[in-house]
Design a protein around this motif. Structure first.
Motif, PDB file in Angstrom:
ATOM      1  N   PHE A 180       6.039 -40.520  17.179  1.00  0.00           N
ATOM      2  CA  PHE A 180       6.994 -40.560  18.185  1.00  0.00           C
ATOM      3  C   PHE A 180       6.886 -41.483  19.349  1.00  0.00           C
ATOM      4  CE2 PHE A 180       3.737 -37.027  19.401  1.00  0.00           C
ATOM      5  CZ  PHE A 180       2.830 -37.931  20.245  1.00  0.00           C
ATOM      6  N   ASP A 181       7.728 -41.576  20.380  1.00  0.00           N
ATOM      7  CA  ASP A 181       7.654 -42.537  21.489  1.00  0.00           C
ATOM      8  C   ASP A 181       6.626 -41.844  22.372  1.00  0.00           C
ATOM      9  OD1 ASP A 181       7.182 -44.406  23.720  1.00  0.00           O
ATOM     10  OD2 ASP A 181       9.678 -44.000  23.389  1.00  0.00           O
ATOM     11  N   PRO A 182       5.612 -41.843  22.812  1.00  0.00           N
ATOM     12  CA  PRO A 182       4.816 -41.012  23.734  1.00  0.00           C
ATOM     13  C   PRO A 182       5.336 -41.590  25.376  1.00  0.00           C
ATOM     14  CG  PRO A 182       3.412 -43.266  22.768  1.00  0.00           C
ATOM     15  CD  PRO A 182       4.588 -42.863  22.256  1.00  0.00           C
ATOM     16  N   ALA A 183       6.084 -42.377  25.695  1.00  0.00           N
ATOM     17  CA  ALA A 183       6.394 -42.414  26.266  1.00  0.00           C
ATOM     18  C   ALA A 183       7.159 -41.992  27.175  1.00  0.00           C
ATOM     19  CB  ALA A 183       6.843 -44.550  27.418  1.00  0.00           C
ATOM     20  N   SER A 184       8.478 -41.383  26.602  1.00  0.00           N
ATOM     21  CA  SER A 184       9.504 -40.581  25.902  1.00  0.00           C
ATOM     22  C   SER A 184       8.750 -39.344  25.810  1.00  0.00           C
ATOM     23  CB  SER A 184      10.051 -40.419  25.516  1.00  0.00           C
ATOM     24  OG  SER A 184      10.440 -41.976  25.335  1.00  0.00           O
ATOM     25  N   LEU A 185       8.043 -38.539  24.685  1.00  0.00           N
ATOM     26  CA  LEU A 185       7.741 -37.144  24.887  1.00  0.00           C
ATOM     27  C   LEU A 185       5.975 -37.309  24.667  1.00  0.00           C
ATOM     28  CD1 LEU A 185       9.699 -36.725  21.512  1.00  0.00           C
ATOM     29  CD2 LEU A 185      10.291 -35.632  23.580  1.00  0.00           C
ATOM     30  N   ALA A 186       5.244 -35.813  24.919  1.00  0.00           N
ATOM     31  CA  ALA A 186       4.682 -35.682  24.611  1.00  0.00           C
ATOM     32  C   ALA A 186       4.115 -34.468  23.610  1.00  0.00           C
ATOM     33  CB  ALA A 186       3.701 -35.439  25.491  1.00  0.00           C
ATOM     34  N   LEU A 187       3.303 -33.824  23.439  1.00  0.00           N
ATOM     35  CA  LEU A 187       2.978 -32.630  22.022  1.00  0.00           C
ATOM     36  C   LEU A 187       2.601 -31.330  23.406  1.00  0.00           C
ATOM     37  CD1 LEU A 187       1.430 -33.662  19.112  1.00  0.00           C
ATOM     38  CD2 LEU A 187       3.700 -31.855  19.172  1.00  0.00           C
ATOM     39  N   ALA A 188       3.609 -30.243  24.101  1.00  0.00           N
ATOM     40  CA  ALA A 188       2.892 -29.622  24.436  1.00  0.00           C
ATOM     41  C   ALA A 188       1.731 -28.958  24.165  1.00  0.00           C
ATOM     42  CB  ALA A 188       4.175 -29.379  24.744  1.00  0.00           C
ATOM     43  N   GLY A 193      15.162 -40.877  27.826  1.00  0.00           N
ATOM     44  CA  GLY A 193      15.320 -42.416  27.314  1.00  0.00           C
ATOM     45  C   GLY A 193      15.863 -41.808  25.788  1.00  0.00           C
ATOM     46  N   ALA A 194      14.586 -42.147  24.742  1.00  0.00           N
ATOM     47  CA  ALA A 194      15.708 -41.769  23.389  1.00  0.00           C
ATOM     48  C   ALA A 194      13.703 -41.404  22.458  1.00  0.00           C
ATOM     49  CB  ALA A 194      16.153 -43.097  22.672  1.00  0.00           C
ATOM     50  N   SER A 195      13.730 -40.642  21.537  1.00  0.00           N
ATOM     51  CA  SER A 195      12.232 -40.975  21.165  1.00  0.00           C
ATOM     52  C   SER A 195      12.993 -40.681  19.965  1.00  0.00           C
ATOM     53  CB  SER A 195      11.362 -40.027  21.106  1.00  0.00           C
ATOM     54  OG  SER A 195      10.549 -40.652  20.184  1.00  0.00           O
ATOM     55  N   ILE A 200      17.211 -37.779  25.632  1.00  0.00           N
ATOM     56  CA  ILE A 200      16.162 -37.651  26.520  1.00  0.00           C
ATOM     57  C   ILE A 200      16.865 -38.268  28.047  1.00  0.00           C
ATOM     58  CG2 ILE A 200      14.026 -37.125  28.850  1.00  0.00           C
ATOM     59  CD1 ILE A 200      13.314 -38.216  25.192  1.00  0.00           C
ATOM     60  N   THR A 201      17.670 -36.629  28.884  1.00  0.00           N
ATOM     61  CA  THR A 201      18.430 -37.282  30.281  1.00  0.00           C
ATOM     62  C   THR A 201      17.587 -36.933  30.784  1.00  0.00           C
ATOM     63  OG1 THR A 201      19.522 -35.133  30.172  1.00  0.00           O
ATOM     64  CG2 THR A 201      20.513 -37.323  29.109  1.00  0.00           C
ATOM     65  N   ALA A 202      17.871 -37.414  32.141  1.00  0.00           N
ATOM     66  CA  ALA A 202      17.098 -37.726  33.479  1.00  0.00           C
ATOM     67  C   ALA A 202      18.417 -36.204  33.963  1.00  0.00           C
ATOM     68  CB  ALA A 202      17.699 -38.538  34.334  1.00  0.00           C
ATOM     69  N   VAL A 203      17.336 -35.823  34.980  1.00  0.00           N
ATOM     70  CA  VAL A 203      17.893 -34.317  35.385  1.00  0.00           C
ATOM     71  C   VAL A 203      19.158 -34.704  36.381  1.00  0.00           C
ATOM     72  CG1 VAL A 203      17.027 -32.146  36.509  1.00  0.00           C
ATOM     73  CG2 VAL A 203      15.565 -33.164  34.648  1.00  0.00           C
ATOM     74  N   PRO A 204      20.186 -33.781  36.215  1.00  0.00           N
ATOM     75  CA  PRO A 204      20.887 -34.047  36.880  1.00  0.00           C
ATOM     76  C   PRO A 204      21.179 -33.801  38.298  1.00  0.00           C
ATOM     77  CG  PRO A 204      22.093 -32.582  35.669  1.00  0.00           C
ATOM     78  CD  PRO A 204      20.283 -33.676  35.205  1.00  0.00           C
ATOM     79  N   ILE A 205      21.293 -34.554  39.247  1.00  0.00           N
ATOM     80  CA  ILE A 205      21.336 -33.518  41.260  1.00  0.00           C
ATOM     81  C   ILE A 205      22.538 -32.843  41.965  1.00  0.00           C
ATOM     82  CG2 ILE A 205      21.052 -34.021  43.448  1.00  0.00           C
ATOM     83  CD1 ILE A 205      19.409 -36.186  42.915  1.00  0.00           C
ATOM     84  N   PRO A 206      22.179 -30.856  40.915  1.00  0.00           N
ATOM     85  CA  PRO A 206      23.064 -30.231  41.180  1.00  0.00           C
ATOM     86  C   PRO A 206      24.191 -31.130  42.706  1.00  0.00           C
ATOM     87  CG  PRO A 206      21.244 -29.332  41.515  1.00  0.00           C
ATOM     88  CD  PRO A 206      20.788 -31.158  41.480  1.00  0.00           C
TER      89      PRO A 206
END
Length: 182
Positions: free
Chosen positions: A63-71, A127-129, A157-163
């Motif tokens: 997987f792309d470690p810049a975008s995802l990490a195993l929890a 980004g995407a992974s 993965i999308t940026a969290v939109p500001i409400p």
């Protein structure tokens, strides 16, 4: 000679019909596509489909470690009762997880469909992974090594939109700050 050719033709036709009914075994991620926000924790399963006999194996994936990490470490499904192993992160390639081990001892081999392991990820940045099962993975029945079809997964993965309420509040504060200057 004609009878030999007819017999050979019949054998080939029957063999072709039999082979046509064989289903292709598949190892895949479920869901295969998903969209999450930065900071979200989400699960993806490694799933086996259409097996006539799956007795165990070892899975490596990337997987792309810049975008995802195993929890958490992968959780091997309880069906795989003989020394399940979660594996570990590759120390050289940080985006590769190696050695998810799964085997049966008391249980019968998997026939048909079933889960192998569950993965829990945290989305780190927009980004995407792709999740890819690597060629170093091995799958086997009780008598032979198996070569199933491997399917990847795509995570967006999308940026969290500001409400909108926060934007309204911020613009009101800005107006109050500017008001006394007049």
């Amino acid at each position: 000679m004609k009878q030999c050719l007819k017999a050979l033709g019949a054998i080939l036709i029957l063999g072709g019909l039999t082979l046509g009914q064989v289903q292709a075994a598949t190892i895949s991620f479920v869901p295969q596509t998903t969209t999450v926000n930065v900071g979200d924790t989400f699960n993806v399963d490694i799933f086996a489909s259409d097996f006539t006999e799956l007795a165990g194996g070892i899975i490596d994936f990337s997987f792309d470690p810049a975008s995802l990490a195993l929890a958490t470490d992968p959780l091997v499904d309880s069906y795989w009762d003989f020394a399940p192993a979660p594996g570990s992160l590759d120390t050289v390639d940080s985006g590769t997880w190696r050695g998810i081990g799964f085997d049966v001892f008391v249980n019968d081999a998997l026939r048909g469909d079933g889960p192998i392991a569950s993965l829990s990820f945290v989305a780190l940045e927009a980004g995407a992974s792709s999740l890819d099962i690597l060629a170093s993975s091995e799958f086997f029945s009780f008598t032979a090594q198996l070569f199933p079809t491997i399917e990847s997964a795509d995570i967006t993965i999308t940026a969290v939109p500001i409400p909108g309420a926060f934007l309204l509040f911020a613009s009101g504060l800005l107006a109050l700050v500017r008001l006394p200057r007049r």
